[in-house]
Enzyme design. Structure first.
Site, PDB file in Angstrom:
ATOM      1  N   HIS A   1      -4.232   6.613  -0.939  1.00  0.00           N
ATOM      2  CA  HIS A   1      -4.810   6.517   0.409  1.00  0.00           C
ATOM      3  C   HIS A   1      -3.736   6.660   1.490  1.00  0.00           C
ATOM      4  O   HIS A   1      -4.057   6.877   2.656  1.00  0.00           O
ATOM      5  CB  HIS A   1      -5.511   5.158   0.560  1.00  0.00           C
ATOM      6  CG  HIS A   1      -6.886   5.221   1.161  1.00  0.00           C
ATOM      7  ND1 HIS A   1      -7.607   6.381   1.347  1.00  0.00           N
ATOM      8  CD2 HIS A   1      -7.692   4.232   1.626  1.00  0.00           C
ATOM      9  CE1 HIS A   1      -8.782   6.101   1.895  1.00  0.00           C
ATOM     10  NE2 HIS A   1      -8.852   4.807   2.080  1.00  0.00           N
TER      11      HIS A   1
ATOM     12  N   ASN B   1     -13.691   6.569   5.049  1.00  0.00           N
ATOM     13  CA  ASN B   1     -13.905   5.601   6.126  1.00  0.00           C
ATOM     14  C   ASN B   1     -12.940   5.768   7.293  1.00  0.00           C
ATOM     15  O   ASN B   1     -13.278   5.451   8.430  1.00  0.00           O
ATOM     16  CB  ASN B   1     -13.843   4.179   5.578  1.00  0.00           C
ATOM     17  CG  ASN B   1     -15.028   3.872   4.693  1.00  0.00           C
ATOM     18  OD1 ASN B   1     -16.133   4.360   4.911  1.00  0.00           O
ATOM     19  ND2 ASN B   1     -14.811   3.071   3.659  1.00  0.00           N
TER      20      ASN B   1
ATOM     21  N   ASN C   1      -9.780   1.839   7.496  1.00  0.00           N
ATOM     22  CA  ASN C   1     -11.195   1.829   7.877  1.00  0.00           C
ATOM     23  C   ASN C   1     -11.429   1.615   9.367  1.00  0.00           C
ATOM     24  O   ASN C   1     -12.536   1.817   9.845  1.00  0.00           O
ATOM     25  CB  ASN C   1     -11.955   0.765   7.078  1.00  0.00           C
ATOM     26  CG  ASN C   1     -11.971   1.083   5.600  1.00  0.00           C
ATOM     27  OD1 ASN C   1     -11.484   2.124   5.168  1.00  0.00           O
ATOM     28  ND2 ASN C   1     -12.528   0.183   4.822  1.00  0.00           N
TER      29      ASN C   1
ATOM     30  N   PHE D   1      -5.730  -1.028   9.543  1.00  0.00           N
ATOM     31  CA  PHE D   1      -6.138  -0.570   8.224  1.00  0.00           C
ATOM     32  C   PHE D   1      -6.938   0.716   8.375  1.00  0.00           C
ATOM     33  O   PHE D   1      -7.536   0.999   9.412  1.00  0.00           O
ATOM     34  CB  PHE D   1      -6.922  -1.664   7.487  1.00  0.00           C
ATOM     35  CG  PHE D   1      -6.008  -2.711   6.920  1.00  0.00           C
ATOM     36  CD1 PHE D   1      -5.393  -2.528   5.687  1.00  0.00           C
ATOM     37  CD2 PHE D   1      -5.720  -3.856   7.637  1.00  0.00           C
ATOM     38  CE1 PHE D   1      -4.520  -3.458   5.173  1.00  0.00           C
ATOM     39  CE2 PHE D   1      -4.841  -4.797   7.141  1.00  0.00           C
ATOM     40  CZ  PHE D   1      -4.241  -4.607   5.904  1.00  0.00           C
TER      41      PHE D   1
ATOM     42  N   TYR E   1       0.813  -1.221   0.000  1.00  0.00           N
ATOM     43  CA  TYR E   1       0.000   0.000   0.000  1.00  0.00           C
ATOM     44  C   TYR E   1       0.845   1.269   0.000  1.00  0.00           C
ATOM     45  O   TYR E   1       0.305   2.370  -0.124  1.00  0.00           O
ATOM     46  CB  TYR E   1      -0.906   0.036   1.239  1.00  0.00           C
ATOM     47  CG  TYR E   1      -1.919  -1.066   1.289  1.00  0.00           C
ATOM     48  CD1 TYR E   1      -3.088  -0.995   0.540  1.00  0.00           C
ATOM     49  CD2 TYR E   1      -1.720  -2.187   2.086  1.00  0.00           C
ATOM     50  CE1 TYR E   1      -4.029  -2.017   0.589  1.00  0.00           C
ATOM     51  CE2 TYR E   1      -2.659  -3.215   2.144  1.00  0.00           C
ATOM     52  CZ  TYR E   1      -3.809  -3.116   1.389  1.00  0.00           C
ATOM     53  OH  TYR E   1      -4.734  -4.125   1.439  1.00  0.00           O
TER      54      TYR E   1
END
Length: 191
Positions: A23, A116, A70, A68, A18
């Protein structure tokens, strides 16, 4: 409450797959700030990597949740409780779809706008009045789903400006700490 300490949280997803995602803009900005503070991020029991030091003359705790995106609210609340930082001295740095790529915007409170990570933080803190540094990543092209877009790496063209944009977002954090929200907005919203 620790009235002279700031908690600065960068949002992202853990792990190398990631690392270059849109993000993860919050993590990228925290890495810039970490370089300015000096030292290394260390694992904290609040499920975050933290670096304590001084930034813009103020005591800060820089934090990157290891959860994570969220579910980042749990680590943020645990850090806030551990360090006893009031919500008005909590800054969250995050990617923002509704701002053009490269633009930096600051605000206090408000909704989560479908983000989120912010939704999780607001729910965990029971308060939405924390400060936000919004790192513009722009809208997805065509009909691409927003969730897919933010989980893709910055494009080659975007990467040319990425380091500079992360530095500017770091400058925005420092301006917020030293001069307050109104002055920082005047400085960064004009550009």
């Amino acid at each position: 409450m620790s009235t002279d300490l700031w908690l600065v949280v960068g949002l992202g997803n853990p792990g190398p797959s990631y690392a270059g995602n849109r993000h993860n803009a919050g993590f990228m900005v925290l890495d810039v700030l970490g370089g300015r503070v000096g030292g290394k991020f260390k694992s904290h029991k609040a499920r975050a990597d933290v670096l304590e030091g001084r930034l813009a003359g103020a005591r800060v705790v820089l934090a990157k949740p290891r959860s994570f995106m969220n579910v980042s609210g749990g680590p943020v609340k645990a850090l806030r409780d551990f360090y006893k930082v009031p919500v008005e001295r909590t800054i969250v740095v995050h990617d923002e779809l509704d701002i053009p790529y490269g633009a930096i915007r600051l605000k206090k409170g408000g909704g989560d706008n479908g983000h989120n990570g912010l939704r999780s933080i607001t729910k965990s803190l029971g308060d939405k009045e924390y400060l936000r540094i919004r790192f513009g990543v722009g809208r997805p092209p065509g009909r691409m789903d927003a969730a897919d877009f933010v989980l893709k790496d910055f494009s080659a063209v975007e990467r040319r400006e990425l380091d500079l944009n992360a530095e500017r977002a770091g400058d925005a954090v420092e301006a917020l700490i030293t001069g307050g929200l109104d002055a920082a907005q005047n400085e960064f919203h004009a550009s």
